[in-house]
Design an enzyme around this catalytic site. Structure first.
Site, PDB file in Angstrom:
ATOM      1  N   TYR A 187       0.830  -1.208   0.000  1.00  0.00           N
ATOM      2  CA  TYR A 187       0.000   0.000   0.000  1.00  0.00           C
ATOM      3  C   TYR A 187       0.865   1.258   0.000  1.00  0.00           C
ATOM      4  O   TYR A 187       0.639   2.186  -0.777  1.00  0.00           O
ATOM      5  CB  TYR A 187      -0.911  -0.043   1.227  1.00  0.00           C
ATOM      6  CG  TYR A 187      -1.426   1.277   1.718  1.00  0.00           C
ATOM      7  CD1 TYR A 187      -2.503   1.898   1.096  1.00  0.00           C
ATOM      8  CD2 TYR A 187      -0.857   1.904   2.825  1.00  0.00           C
ATOM      9  CE1 TYR A 187      -2.999   3.112   1.564  1.00  0.00           C
ATOM     10  CE2 TYR A 187      -1.347   3.098   3.301  1.00  0.00           C
ATOM     11  CZ  TYR A 187      -2.415   3.700   2.666  1.00  0.00           C
ATOM     12  OH  TYR A 187      -2.899   4.904   3.121  1.00  0.00           O
ATOM     13  N   HIS A 225       2.435   1.812  -3.328  1.00  0.00           N
ATOM     14  CA  HIS A 225       1.526   1.813  -4.482  1.00  0.00           C
ATOM     15  C   HIS A 225       1.502   3.214  -5.107  1.00  0.00           C
ATOM     16  O   HIS A 225       1.412   4.224  -4.398  1.00  0.00           O
ATOM     17  CB  HIS A 225       0.122   1.411  -4.039  1.00  0.00           C
ATOM     18  CG  HIS A 225      -0.803   1.130  -5.164  1.00  0.00           C
ATOM     19  ND1 HIS A 225      -1.401   2.123  -5.893  1.00  0.00           N
ATOM     20  CD2 HIS A 225      -1.223  -0.048  -5.691  1.00  0.00           C
ATOM     21  CE1 HIS A 225      -2.173   1.579  -6.817  1.00  0.00           C
ATOM     22  NE2 HIS A 225      -2.075   0.254  -6.712  1.00  0.00           N
TER      23      HIS A 225
END
Length: 109
Positions: A77, A80
Protein backbone atom coordinates in the site's frame (compact mmCIF):
# COMPACT_ATOMS: atom_id res chain seq x y z
CA UNK A 1 8.95 -4.80 8.54
CA UNK A 2 8.25 -8.13 10.18
CA UNK A 3 5.77 -10.19 8.17
CA UNK A 4 2.59 -10.77 10.12
CA UNK A 5 -0.56 -12.57 8.98
CA UNK A 6 -3.92 -11.64 10.44
CA UNK A 7 -5.71 -8.31 10.58
CA UNK A 8 -3.22 -5.46 10.67
CA UNK A 9 -4.30 -1.85 11.24
CA UNK A 10 -2.54 1.18 9.80
CA UNK A 11 -3.45 4.20 11.95
CA UNK A 12 -2.69 7.78 11.00
CA UNK A 13 -3.25 10.63 13.46
CA UNK A 14 -3.08 14.12 11.97
CA UNK A 15 -3.30 17.76 12.86
CA UNK A 16 -4.18 19.88 9.85
CA UNK A 17 -2.50 23.22 9.34
CA UNK A 18 -4.57 26.14 10.63
CA UNK A 19 -5.09 27.66 7.17
CA UNK A 20 -6.66 24.50 5.69
CA UNK A 21 -10.38 24.94 5.03
CA UNK A 22 -13.05 22.41 6.04
CA UNK A 23 -13.67 21.86 2.31
CA UNK A 24 -10.02 20.94 1.76
CA UNK A 25 -10.21 18.51 4.68
CA UNK A 26 -13.33 16.91 3.19
CA UNK A 27 -11.57 16.60 -0.19
CA UNK A 28 -8.63 14.90 1.50
CA UNK A 29 -10.91 12.49 3.36
CA UNK A 30 -12.78 11.55 0.15
CA UNK A 31 -9.47 10.96 -1.63
CA UNK A 32 -8.13 8.86 1.23
CA UNK A 33 -11.32 6.78 1.37
CA UNK A 34 -11.18 6.24 -2.39
CA UNK A 35 -7.78 4.53 -2.13
CA UNK A 36 -9.55 1.38 -0.88
CA UNK A 37 -11.09 1.10 -4.38
CA UNK A 38 -7.68 1.13 -6.07
CA UNK A 39 -5.22 -0.61 -3.75
CA UNK A 40 -6.04 -4.30 -3.37
CA UNK A 41 -4.28 -4.97 -0.03
CA UNK A 42 -6.30 -2.16 1.59
CA UNK A 43 -9.39 -3.98 2.87
CA UNK A 44 -11.21 -1.20 4.77
CA UNK A 45 -10.95 2.48 5.65
CA UNK A 46 -12.44 4.35 8.60
CA UNK A 47 -11.92 7.84 9.89
CA UNK A 48 -13.10 10.14 12.64
CA UNK A 49 -12.52 13.42 14.40
CA UNK A 50 -11.36 13.73 18.02
CA UNK A 51 -14.25 13.94 20.48
CA UNK A 52 -12.35 13.06 23.66
CA UNK A 53 -13.22 14.83 26.89
CA UNK A 54 -9.76 14.07 28.31
CA UNK A 55 -7.98 16.71 26.20
CA UNK A 56 -4.94 14.45 25.69
CA UNK A 57 -4.91 14.65 21.87
CA UNK A 58 -1.70 16.74 21.75
CA UNK A 59 -3.14 18.73 18.83
CA UNK A 60 -4.11 15.72 16.71
CA UNK A 61 -7.64 16.28 15.42
CA UNK A 62 -8.37 13.40 13.02
CA UNK A 63 -7.71 9.66 12.90
CA UNK A 64 -7.58 7.53 9.76
CA UNK A 65 -7.54 3.74 10.05
CA UNK A 66 -6.96 1.26 7.24
CA UNK A 67 -7.18 -2.53 7.52
CA UNK A 68 -4.88 -5.04 5.86
CA UNK A 69 -4.38 -8.81 5.99
CA UNK A 70 -0.64 -8.61 6.66
CA UNK A 71 2.21 -6.19 7.22
CA UNK A 72 3.31 -7.04 3.68
CA UNK A 73 -0.01 -5.58 2.51
CA UNK A 74 0.82 -2.33 4.29
CA UNK A 75 4.21 -2.21 2.58
CA UNK A 76 2.51 -2.76 -0.80
CA UNK A 77 0.00 0.00 0.00
CA UNK A 78 2.71 2.49 1.02
CA UNK A 79 4.62 2.00 -2.24
CA UNK A 80 1.53 1.81 -4.48
CA UNK A 81 1.59 4.62 -7.10
CA UNK A 82 -1.93 5.85 -6.16
CA UNK A 83 -0.89 6.18 -2.50
CA UNK A 84 2.40 7.87 -3.41
CA UNK A 85 0.59 10.51 -5.51
CA UNK A 86 -2.09 11.01 -2.84
CA UNK A 87 0.49 11.42 -0.07
CA UNK A 88 2.59 13.91 -2.07
CA UNK A 89 -0.46 16.07 -2.86
CA UNK A 90 -1.92 16.11 0.64
CA UNK A 91 1.09 16.05 2.95
CA UNK A 92 1.29 19.83 2.59
CA UNK A 93 -2.06 20.10 4.46
CA UNK A 94 -0.64 18.47 7.58
CA UNK A 95 1.12 20.10 10.50
CA UNK A 96 1.63 16.95 12.59
CA UNK A 97 1.48 13.26 11.68
CA UNK A 98 1.78 10.08 13.73
CA UNK A 99 1.58 6.61 12.15
CA UNK A 100 1.21 3.33 14.00
CA UNK A 101 0.76 -0.13 12.49
CA UNK A 102 -0.42 -2.94 14.75
CA UNK A 103 -1.64 -6.49 14.49
CA UNK A 104 -4.95 -7.20 16.20
CA UNK A 105 -4.47 -9.40 19.24
CA UNK A 106 -6.93 -11.09 21.52
CA UNK A 107 -6.45 -11.73 25.20
CA UNK A 108 -7.37 -15.29 26.03
CA UNK A 109 -8.83 -15.73 29.49
Amino acid sequence: MEESRGVVKHVLLVKFKDDISPEQIEELIRGFANLVNHIEPMKAFHWGKDVSVQNLHQGFTHIFESSFESTEGIAEYISHPKHVVFAKLHFAYLEKVLVIDYKLSTVRC
